[in-house]
Design a protein around this motif. Structure first.
Motif, PDB file in Angstrom:
ATOM      1  N   ARG A 191      -0.687  18.618  27.164  1.00 50.54           N
ATOM      2  CA  ARG A 191      -0.302  19.165  28.468  1.00 50.54           C
ATOM      3  C   ARG A 191       0.264  20.575  28.365  1.00 50.54           C
ATOM      4  N   LEU A 192       0.806  20.914  27.220  1.00 53.65           N
ATOM      5  CA  LEU A 192       1.490  22.195  27.081  1.00 53.65           C
ATOM      6  C   LEU A 192       1.310  22.721  25.667  1.00 53.65           C
ATOM      7  N   ARG A 193       0.745  23.906  25.549  1.00 53.51           N
ATOM      8  CA  ARG A 193       0.461  24.471  24.231  1.00 53.51           C
ATOM      9  C   ARG A 193       0.966  25.921  24.194  1.00 53.51           C
ATOM     10  N   PRO A 194       2.217  26.142  23.760  1.00 54.17           N
ATOM     11  CA  PRO A 194       2.763  27.506  23.717  1.00 54.17           C
ATOM     12  C   PRO A 194       1.916  28.416  22.824  1.00 54.17           C
ATOM     13  N   ARG A 195       1.803  29.670  23.214  1.00 54.87           N
ATOM     14  CA  ARG A 195       1.048  30.622  22.401  1.00 54.87           C
ATOM     15  C   ARG A 195       1.864  31.058  21.188  1.00 54.87           C
ATOM     16  N   LEU A 196       3.166  31.206  21.376  1.00 57.94           N
ATOM     17  CA  LEU A 196       4.080  31.511  20.278  1.00 57.94           C
ATOM     18  C   LEU A 196       5.214  30.493  20.292  1.00 57.94           C
ATOM     19  N   ILE A 197       5.601  30.023  19.126  1.00 58.54           N
ATOM     20  CA  ILE A 197       6.800  29.189  18.980  1.00 58.54           C
ATOM     21  C   ILE A 197       7.682  29.851  17.927  1.00 58.54           C
ATOM     22  N   HIS A 198       8.872  30.229  18.314  1.00 55.74           N
ATOM     23  CA  HIS A 198       9.820  30.845  17.386  1.00 55.74           C
ATOM     24  C   HIS A 198      10.982  29.872  17.211  1.00 55.74           C
ATOM     25  N   PHE A 199      11.196  29.405  15.986  1.00 54.17           N
ATOM     26  CA  PHE A 199      12.205  28.378  15.768  1.00 54.17           C
ATOM     27  C   PHE A 199      13.021  28.685  14.513  1.00 54.17           C
ATOM     28  N   GLU A 200      14.141  27.986  14.393  1.00 50.28           N
ATOM     29  CA  GLU A 200      15.090  28.200  13.296  1.00 50.28           C
ATOM     30  C   GLU A 200      14.867  27.146  12.219  1.00 50.28           C
ATOM     31  N   HIS A 201      14.623  27.595  10.965  1.00 53.35           N
ATOM     32  CA  HIS A 201      14.540  26.631   9.865  1.00 53.35           C
ATOM     33  C   HIS A 201      15.846  26.564   9.073  1.00 53.35           C
ATOM     34  N   GLY A 202      16.539  27.685   8.921  1.00 49.62           N
ATOM     35  CA  GLY A 202      17.842  27.700   8.268  1.00 49.62           C
ATOM     36  C   GLY A 202      17.839  27.119   6.873  1.00 49.62           C
ATOM     37  N   LEU A 203      16.774  27.375   6.118  1.00 48.36           N
ATOM     38  CA  LEU A 203      16.633  26.764   4.790  1.00 48.36           C
ATOM     39  C   LEU A 203      17.792  27.119   3.862  1.00 48.36           C
ATOM     40  N   ARG A 204      18.236  28.344   3.909  1.00 47.63           N
ATOM     41  CA  ARG A 204      19.270  28.757   2.964  1.00 47.63           C
ATOM     42  C   ARG A 204      20.600  28.047   3.195  1.00 47.63           C
ATOM     43  N   ASP A 205      20.811  27.549   4.423  1.00 48.74           N
ATOM     44  CA  ASP A 205      22.049  26.834   4.734  1.00 48.74           C
ATOM     45  C   ASP A 205      21.836  25.334   4.839  1.00 48.74           C
ATOM     46  N   GLY A 206      20.647  24.879   4.509  1.00 48.32           N
ATOM     47  CA  GLY A 206      20.371  23.450   4.568  1.00 48.32           C
ATOM     48  C   GLY A 206      20.204  22.916   5.974  1.00 48.32           C
ATOM     49  N   LEU A 207      19.980  23.795   6.947  1.00 46.37           N
ATOM     50  CA  LEU A 207      19.779  23.343   8.321  1.00 46.37           C
ATOM     51  C   LEU A 207      18.543  22.465   8.413  1.00 46.37           C
ATOM     52  N   MET A 208      17.515  22.867   7.665  1.00 45.40           N
ATOM     53  CA  MET A 208      16.302  22.073   7.523  1.00 45.40           C
ATOM     54  C   MET A 208      16.004  22.021   6.033  1.00 45.40           C
ATOM     55  N   SER A 209      15.646  20.864   5.528  1.00 48.09           N
ATOM     56  CA  SER A 209      15.314  20.775   4.105  1.00 48.09           C
ATOM     57  C   SER A 209      13.948  21.398   3.860  1.00 48.09           C
ATOM     58  N   GLU A 210      13.703  21.775   2.603  1.00 46.36           N
ATOM     59  CA  GLU A 210      12.395  22.344   2.271  1.00 46.36           C
ATOM     60  C   GLU A 210      11.286  21.331   2.546  1.00 46.36           C
ATOM     61  N   LYS A 211      11.552  20.071   2.235  1.00 49.30           N
ATOM     62  CA  LYS A 211      10.555  19.026   2.492  1.00 49.30           C
ATOM     63  C   LYS A 211      10.250  18.903   3.979  1.00 49.30           C
ATOM     64  N   ASP A 212      11.284  18.929   4.802  1.00 52.89           N
ATOM     65  CA  ASP A 212      11.084  18.819   6.246  1.00 52.89           C
ATOM     66  C   ASP A 212      10.354  20.039   6.797  1.00 52.89           C
ATOM     67  N   PHE A 213      10.680  21.214   6.246  1.00 58.28           N
ATOM     68  CA  PHE A 213      10.020  22.433   6.714  1.00 58.28           C
ATOM     69  C   PHE A 213       8.529  22.401   6.378  1.00 58.28           C
ATOM     70  N   VAL A 214       8.213  22.013   5.145  1.00 58.19           N
ATOM     71  CA  VAL A 214       6.803  21.922   4.743  1.00 58.19           C
ATOM     72  C   VAL A 214       6.069  20.905   5.616  1.00 58.19           C
ATOM     73  N   SER A 215       6.721  19.796   5.909  1.00 57.66           N
ATOM     74  CA  SER A 215       6.119  18.774   6.764  1.00 57.66           C
ATOM     75  C   SER A 215       5.871  19.314   8.174  1.00 57.66           C
ATOM     76  N   LEU A 216       6.848  20.073   8.696  1.00 56.19           N
ATOM     77  CA  LEU A 216       6.705  20.643  10.035  1.00 56.19           C
ATOM     78  C   LEU A 216       5.577  21.672  10.070  1.00 56.19           C
TER      79      LEU A 216
END
Length: 250
Positions: A191-216
């Protein structure tokens, strides 16, 4: 990549910006301005986690630029920041501040935030790390007795999109202190497909794990997006939208 980046930088001159060499060029802003130019200076967007609309805001200078016809919603669930958000966007009637949170399932949720009276005892930036996850604040050094909670209404991204009567979504901007991946995975891409998605991964602070980021990244790839990591954020875009436009209008 350097040739493409140089070309994109040159496009900014068209908008009256002075381009200077830096160690970390803002690739997101370069791509965003290019999309705006492609769209005849129009931008339809949803910003999730807008704070007060000024501090730590990657969109403020763009969506308030007189050369841009911006339409969309800026979303902030924390009441004190929402009041400031309303004030800061009072002169922009096509941009609507919304005091809700984004959740893919729940209609209300408990939001944890830092007691504003603690601002003299803690770094100022901790005021901006409200989260559904209380432990996120604790991991960032916020004492338990300085954490408050409030129940906030929740909506989905599609609901916001339809209520704003947008004809398309050029940009989905997300900064939700660790909830970004959940929001992206919960999008109804049929129903909705954004042309750009800008999001925060925060890898250096552990906001998102490397595994979760790769999965995303893999998930976004499966939806037809390519992902460009930045220092603390990432840009997901549809190659045909960008590369095709470069060939057509370059």
């Amino acid at each position: 990549m350097s040739l493409a980046r140089d070309w994109l930088n040159r496009q900014l001159l068209h908008w009256g910006y002075r381009v200077e060499r830096t160690l970390k060029p803002d690739l997101f802003e370069i791509l965003l301005w290019r999309f705006i130019e492609i769209n005849d200076r129009e931008l339809q967007f949803i910003q999730i986690g807008a704070n007060d609309g000024v501090n730590y805001d990657p969109l403020r200078s763009v969506v308030t630029n007189k050369r841009v016809k911006a339409q969309g919603a800026v979303i902030e669930p924390v009441p004190r920041f929402f009041e400031l958000l309303q004030q800061n966007y009072a002169k922009y009637p096509s941009i609507e501040p919304l005091n809700v949170a984004i959740h893919n399932v729940q209609r209300t949720a408990n939001l944890y935030y830092v007691d504003e009276r603690s601002v003299k005892e803690l770094p100022k930036w901790v005021l901006g790390i409200a989260s559904f996850d209380r432990s996120h604040l604790v991991r960032n050094g916020v004492p338990e007795d300085k954490i408050r909670s409030t129940e906030v209404p929740c909506k989905t991204v599609v609901e916001i999109y339809e209520e704003q009567q947008l004809s398309r979504l050029d940009l989905l901007q997300i900064d939700t202190e660790g909830y970004d991946a959940t929001i992206i995975r919960g999008l109804d891409f049929d129903r909705l497909r954004p042309r750009l998605i800008h999001f925060e991964h925060g890898l250096r602070d552990g906001l998102m794990s490397e595994k979760d980021f790769v999965s995303l990244v893999g998930f976004l790839n499966s939806q037809g997006y390519q992902v460009l990591p930045e220092d603390y954020d990432a840009i997901a875009f549809k190659p045909n939208d960008l590369l095709g436009s470069l060939l057509d209008k370059g």
